[in-house]
Design a protein around this motif. Structure first.
Motif, PDB file in Angstrom:
ATOM      1  N   ASN A   1     -48.203  11.646  -3.677  1.00  0.00           N
ATOM      2  CA  ASN A   1     -49.380  12.440  -3.226  1.00  0.00           C
ATOM      3  C   ASN A   1     -50.696  12.426  -4.116  1.00  0.00           C
ATOM      4  OD1 ASN A   1     -48.447  14.314  -0.905  1.00  0.00           O
ATOM      5  ND2 ASN A   1     -46.797  14.762  -2.230  1.00  0.00           N
TER       6      ASN A   1
ATOM      7  N   ASP B   1     -53.764  18.150   6.827  1.00  0.00           N
ATOM      8  CA  ASP B   1     -54.260  17.243   6.069  1.00  0.00           C
ATOM      9  C   ASP B   1     -55.711  17.025   6.397  1.00  0.00           C
ATOM     10  OD1 ASP B   1     -51.835  16.685   5.070  1.00  0.00           O
ATOM     11  OD2 ASP B   1     -52.209  14.386   5.149  1.00  0.00           O
TER      12      ASP B   1
ATOM     13  N   ASP C   1     -39.772  10.905  -3.544  1.00  0.00           N
ATOM     14  CA  ASP C   1     -41.013  11.181  -4.233  1.00  0.00           C
ATOM     15  C   ASP C   1     -40.916  10.366  -5.679  1.00  0.00           C
ATOM     16  OD1 ASP C   1     -43.596  11.798  -4.889  1.00  0.00           O
ATOM     17  OD2 ASP C   1     -43.220  13.935  -4.771  1.00  0.00           O
TER      18      ASP C   1
END
Length: 325
Positions: free
Chosen positions: A9, A56, A73
């Motif tokens: 991210n 987003d 992740d």
């Protein structure tokens, strides 16, 4: 001590921030558009529309650039990156990982998945781009909307999620970075043209051929070329057009001619666009698609490393000309 590597991210959000820095419209216009998106979301009354809204959009003004799958992740140390990373390249990533390549993230330049399904939204930025280049804003807006709706219809029947499904089945982290990179190549070349002030078309070709990505492409028999005009032609007013999702509406050519544009520097251009440019005596310098996309990616990755003070390794594939910048 600060972490040396991005997580997924942070990588994504840093890339967006760098792309806004490089946006040819300027950060102020982009942030104004983001504020409008938030207000539009708050005004939605339809529950179904609100549930489907891509949040987003609140911080990412580029619909064609998204995280497509997070399988794990983790820290991003090695990126497998290419211009079109589709199912074949995802299978290659899986095979390379079997051979201990340790790929943490697959990045495709051209959009896939839900980013491809709505990539036409990015075309809206062409309104301001062409206004900056001298086109009447209402003319620019009308022609941009026409092009955007045409692309929307053409994209609608595509098998958008084919490659994303493959990434999920193979447990691969996967994302696309389209306008994020294209902003960088357009701004870089626009600034270079302003700095060097070329006089003839041959001067623009010389500028391009001094750039490593174009040198490498030339060695592979795909050099920058003139699609209209001769090397001795004067350039006049130059417009570099390499971002905005897709090529502009063909009607924009007459509008650019009326704005005094003498030369277009592009990645690629359709035969219909070329014939229209000939009608209005607009020179065309075709820098090359893969080389220009590669330059944009290389500049983006450089900007990200500098902004975040983090590092990652690139394993290039699928037509991507990797140059450490």
């Amino acid at each position: 001590m600060a972490n040396k590597y991005f997580n997924i991210n942070d990588f994504y959000k840093t890339a967006i921030d760098c792309a806004i820095d490089a946006d040819p419209r300027g950060r102020d216009i982009v942030e104004k558009e983001l504020d409008i998106v938030k207000k539009d979301y708050e005004a939605i009354k339809d529950k179904r529309k609100k549930e489907c809204f891509d949040k987003d959009n609140w911080f990412n003004p580029y619909a064609d650039s998204r995280i497509l799958n997070i399988a794990e992740d983790k820290e991003i140390k090695k990126i497998f990156c290419g211009i079109d990373m589709q199912t074949a390249e995802l299978l290659l990533a899986d095979r390379l990982n079997e051979k201990k390549a340790k790929i943490d993230l697959v990045v495709t330049h051209h959009p896939k998945g839900y980013a491809y399904a709505k990539f036409y939204e990015v075309i809206a930025m062409q309104t301001d781009k062409n206004y900056i280049n001298g086109v009447n804003v209402k003319v620019s807006e009308a022609l941009t909307n026409k092009r955007m709706y045409g692309v929307e219809r053409s994209v609608s029947p595509s098998n958008h999620n084919r490659d994303v499904t493959a990434a999920k089945l193979l447990n691969l982290n996967y994302m696309c970075m389209h306008t994020l990179a294209d902003n960088h190549v357009e701004t870089f070349l626009t600034n270079l043209v302003k700095e060097k002030n070329p006089y003839k078309l041959s001067d623009i070709l010389d500028l391009l051929n001094d750039i490593e990505e174009y040198k490498i492409s030339s060695k592979n028999n795909n050099p920058p070329k003139l699609f209209n005009g001769s090397e001795k032609n004067r350039v006049g007013k130059i417009v570099v057009d390499m971002t905005g999702g897709a090529s502009f509406d063909i009607g924009m050519i007459s509008a650019l001619a009326n704005a005094g544009v003498g030369t277009l520097v592009v990645m690629h251009l359709s035969d219909n666009h070329i014939e229209e440019c000939k009608k209005y005596n607009i020179n065309i310098v075709c820098a090359g698609h893969m080389a220009s996309d590669s330059l944009g990616l290389n500049l983006l990755f450089k900007a990200m490393k500098e902004k975040a003070k983090k590092s990652f390794e690139i394993l290039p594939a699928s037509g991507y000309i990797f140059v450490e910048r």
